[in-house]
Design a protein around this motif. Structure first.
Motif, PDB file in Angstrom:
ATOM      1  N   VAL A   1       0.876  -1.172   0.000  1.00 39.51           N
ATOM      2  CA  VAL A   1       0.000   0.000   0.000  1.00 39.51           C
ATOM      3  C   VAL A   1       0.914   1.223   0.000  1.00 39.51           C
ATOM      4  N   TYR A   2       0.682   2.118  -0.941  1.00 38.69           N
ATOM      5  CA  TYR A   2       1.503   3.318  -1.076  1.00 38.69           C
ATOM      6  C   TYR A   2       0.757   4.512  -0.492  1.00 38.69           C
ATOM      7  N   TYR A   3       1.475   5.252   0.367  1.00 33.13           N
ATOM      8  CA  TYR A   3       0.902   6.388   1.062  1.00 33.13           C
ATOM      9  C   TYR A   3       1.607   7.671   0.659  1.00 33.13           C
ATOM     10  N   CYS A   4       0.818   8.709   0.502  1.00 34.35           N
ATOM     11  CA  CYS A   4       1.332  10.051   0.284  1.00 34.35           C
ATOM     12  C   CYS A   4       1.428  10.753   1.647  1.00 34.35           C
ATOM     13  N   ALA A   5       2.461  11.568   1.817  1.00 28.56           N
ATOM     14  CA  ALA A   5       2.654  12.264   3.085  1.00 28.56           C
ATOM     15  C   ALA A   5       3.164  13.677   2.834  1.00 28.56           C
ATOM     16  N   ALA A   6       2.836  14.579   3.764  1.00 28.11           N
ATOM     17  CA  ALA A   6       3.220  15.983   3.622  1.00 28.11           C
ATOM     18  C   ALA A   6       3.959  16.467   4.861  1.00 28.11           C
ATOM     19  N   ARG A   7       4.941  17.308   4.623  1.00 28.26           N
ATOM     20  CA  ARG A   7       5.755  17.856   5.712  1.00 28.26           C
ATOM     21  C   ARG A   7       5.872  19.362   5.500  1.00 28.26           C
ATOM     22  N   PRO A   8       5.396  20.181   6.494  1.00 23.42           N
ATOM     23  CA  PRO A   8       5.414  21.641   6.333  1.00 23.42           C
ATOM     24  C   PRO A   8       6.784  22.230   6.626  1.00 23.42           C
ATOM     25  N   SER A   9       7.749  21.878   5.803  1.00 23.99           N
ATOM     26  CA  SER A   9       9.125  22.311   6.013  1.00 23.99           C
ATOM     27  C   SER A   9       9.860  22.213   4.696  1.00 23.99           C
ATOM     28  N   PRO A  10      10.895  23.020   4.498  1.00 23.50           N
ATOM     29  CA  PRO A  10      11.656  22.929   3.244  1.00 23.50           C
ATOM     30  C   PRO A  10      12.682  21.811   3.238  1.00 23.50           C
ATOM     31  N   VAL A  11      12.846  21.127   4.361  1.00 26.04           N
ATOM     32  CA  VAL A  11      13.901  20.121   4.468  1.00 26.04           C
ATOM     33  C   VAL A  11      13.348  18.745   4.098  1.00 26.04           C
ATOM     34  N   VAL A  12      13.997  18.087   3.146  1.00 24.74           N
ATOM     35  CA  VAL A  12      13.572  16.749   2.721  1.00 24.74           C
ATOM     36  C   VAL A  12      14.139  15.725   3.697  1.00 24.74           C
ATOM     37  N   LEU A  13      13.238  14.993   4.374  1.00 26.12           N
ATOM     38  CA  LEU A  13      13.646  13.962   5.319  1.00 26.12           C
ATOM     39  C   LEU A  13      13.000  12.645   4.940  1.00 26.12           C
ATOM     40  N   THR A  14      13.565  11.560   5.440  1.00 22.75           N
ATOM     41  CA  THR A  14      13.107  10.239   5.009  1.00 22.75           C
ATOM     42  C   THR A  14      12.419   9.423   6.094  1.00 22.75           C
ATOM     43  N   PHE A  15      12.374   9.928   7.319  1.00 22.92           N
ATOM     44  CA  PHE A  15      11.758   9.100   8.362  1.00 22.92           C
ATOM     45  C   PHE A  15      10.303   9.459   8.571  1.00 22.92           C
ATOM     46  N   ARG A  16       9.537   8.469   8.903  1.00 19.88           N
ATOM     47  CA  ARG A  16       8.080   8.561   8.961  1.00 19.88           C
ATOM     48  C   ARG A  16       7.593   9.658   9.894  1.00 19.88           C
ATOM     49  N   ASP A  17       8.182   9.787  11.055  1.00 19.02           N
ATOM     50  CA  ASP A  17       7.688  10.739  12.048  1.00 19.02           C
ATOM     51  C   ASP A  17       7.887  12.194  11.638  1.00 19.02           C
ATOM     52  N   ALA A  18       8.634  12.438  10.591  1.00 20.00           N
ATOM     53  CA  ALA A  18       8.839  13.807  10.118  1.00 20.00           C
ATOM     54  C   ALA A  18       7.634  14.344   9.365  1.00 20.00           C
ATOM     55  N   TYR A  19       6.702  13.485   9.024  1.00 16.90           N
ATOM     56  CA  TYR A  19       5.568  13.869   8.186  1.00 16.90           C
ATOM     57  C   TYR A  19       4.293  13.954   9.014  1.00 16.90           C
ATOM     58  N   ASN A  20       3.563  15.062   8.819  1.00 19.66           N
ATOM     59  CA  ASN A  20       2.408  15.358   9.662  1.00 19.66           C
ATOM     60  C   ASN A  20       1.100  14.819   9.086  1.00 19.66           C
ATOM     61  N   ASP A  21       0.973  14.865   7.785  1.00 17.56           N
ATOM     62  CA  ASP A  21      -0.304  14.542   7.163  1.00 17.56           C
ATOM     63  C   ASP A  21      -0.131  13.363   6.210  1.00 17.56           C
ATOM     64  N   TRP A  22      -1.139  12.489   6.210  1.00 14.23           N
ATOM     65  CA  TRP A  22      -1.074  11.251   5.439  1.00 14.23           C
ATOM     66  C   TRP A  22      -2.382  11.010   4.687  1.00 14.23           C
ATOM     67  N   GLY A  23      -2.251  10.388   3.531  1.00 15.02           N
ATOM     68  CA  GLY A  23      -3.424   9.924   2.818  1.00 15.02           C
ATOM     69  C   GLY A  23      -3.842   8.542   3.305  1.00 15.02           C
ATOM     70  N   GLN A  24      -4.897   8.019   2.686  1.00  9.98           N
ATOM     71  CA  GLN A  24      -5.424   6.711   3.080  1.00  9.98           C
ATOM     72  C   GLN A  24      -4.699   5.554   2.413  1.00  9.98           C
ATOM     73  N   GLY A  25      -3.955   5.838   1.377  1.00 10.44           N
ATOM     74  CA  GLY A  25      -3.182   4.804   0.707  1.00 10.44           C
ATOM     75  C   GLY A  25      -3.862   4.251  -0.533  1.00 10.44           C
ATOM     76  N   THR A  26      -3.048   3.725  -1.428  1.00  4.30           N
ATOM     77  CA  THR A  26      -3.541   3.068  -2.630  1.00  4.30           C
ATOM     78  C   THR A  26      -2.744   1.784  -2.832  1.00  4.30           C
ATOM     79  N   GLN A  27      -3.438   0.707  -3.149  1.00  6.68           N
ATOM     80  CA  GLN A  27      -2.798  -0.601  -3.259  1.00  6.68           C
ATOM     81  C   GLN A  27      -2.098  -0.755  -4.605  1.00  6.68           C
ATOM     82  N   VAL A  28      -0.870  -1.211  -4.556  1.00  2.91           N
ATOM     83  CA  VAL A  28      -0.115  -1.578  -5.758  1.00  2.91           C
ATOM     84  C   VAL A  28       0.255  -3.049  -5.635  1.00  2.91           C
ATOM     85  N   THR A  29      -0.146  -3.835  -6.613  1.00  3.78           N
ATOM     86  CA  THR A  29       0.156  -5.259  -6.616  1.00  3.78           C
ATOM     87  C   THR A  29       0.877  -5.612  -7.912  1.00  3.78           C
TER      88      THR A  29
END
Length: 124
Positions: A93-121
């Motif tokens: 399941v692929y999720y979109c996430a948003a972070r209100p900051s100019p810094v690109v980070l890779t860890f999950r907790d850095a992102y505040n808002d998430w979508g519901q996800g879309t399945q890729v098989t």
């Protein structure tokens, strides 16, 4: 808060392609770093790709480099993930996430808002 809605998932054979989209609404999209994460059954959610507001900075999971491309259209408040040469291990399941900051980070907790996800098989 930004509302995120993913689309574009589905079933594809190995070697095929899909393009995921994530439409944002609510608070201004301006200045946000956007990212894609994925979660396979029984596994932790992992970072896939991220892009800065300008698009000038991107980051990718090593296993998708050269196959996936993240991009964004700020006029449409939309971020994309073009996935080529798909492999069965990309199934998740692929999720979109948003972070209100100019810094690109890779860890999950850095992102505040998430979508519901879309399945890729990806079938072998």
């Amino acid at each position: 808060q930004v509302q995120l809605v993913e689309s574009g998932g589905g079933l594809v054979q190995a070697g095929g392609s899909l393009r995921l989209s994530c439409a944002a609404s609510g608070r201004t999209f301006s200045g946000y770093v956007m990212a894609w994460f994925r979660q396979a059954p029984g596994k932790r959610r992992e970072f896939v790709a991220a892009i800065s507001w300008s698009g000038g900075s991107t980051n990718y999971l090593d296993s998708v480099k050269g196959r996936f491309t993240i991009s964004r259209d700020n006029a449409k408040n939309t971020v994309y993930l073009q996935m080529n040469s798909l492999k069965p291990e990309d199934t998740a399941v692929y999720y979109c996430a948003a972070r209100p900051s100019p810094v690109v980070l890779t860890f999950r907790d850095a992102y505040n808002d998430w979508g519901q996800g879309t399945q890729v098989t990806v079938s072998s």
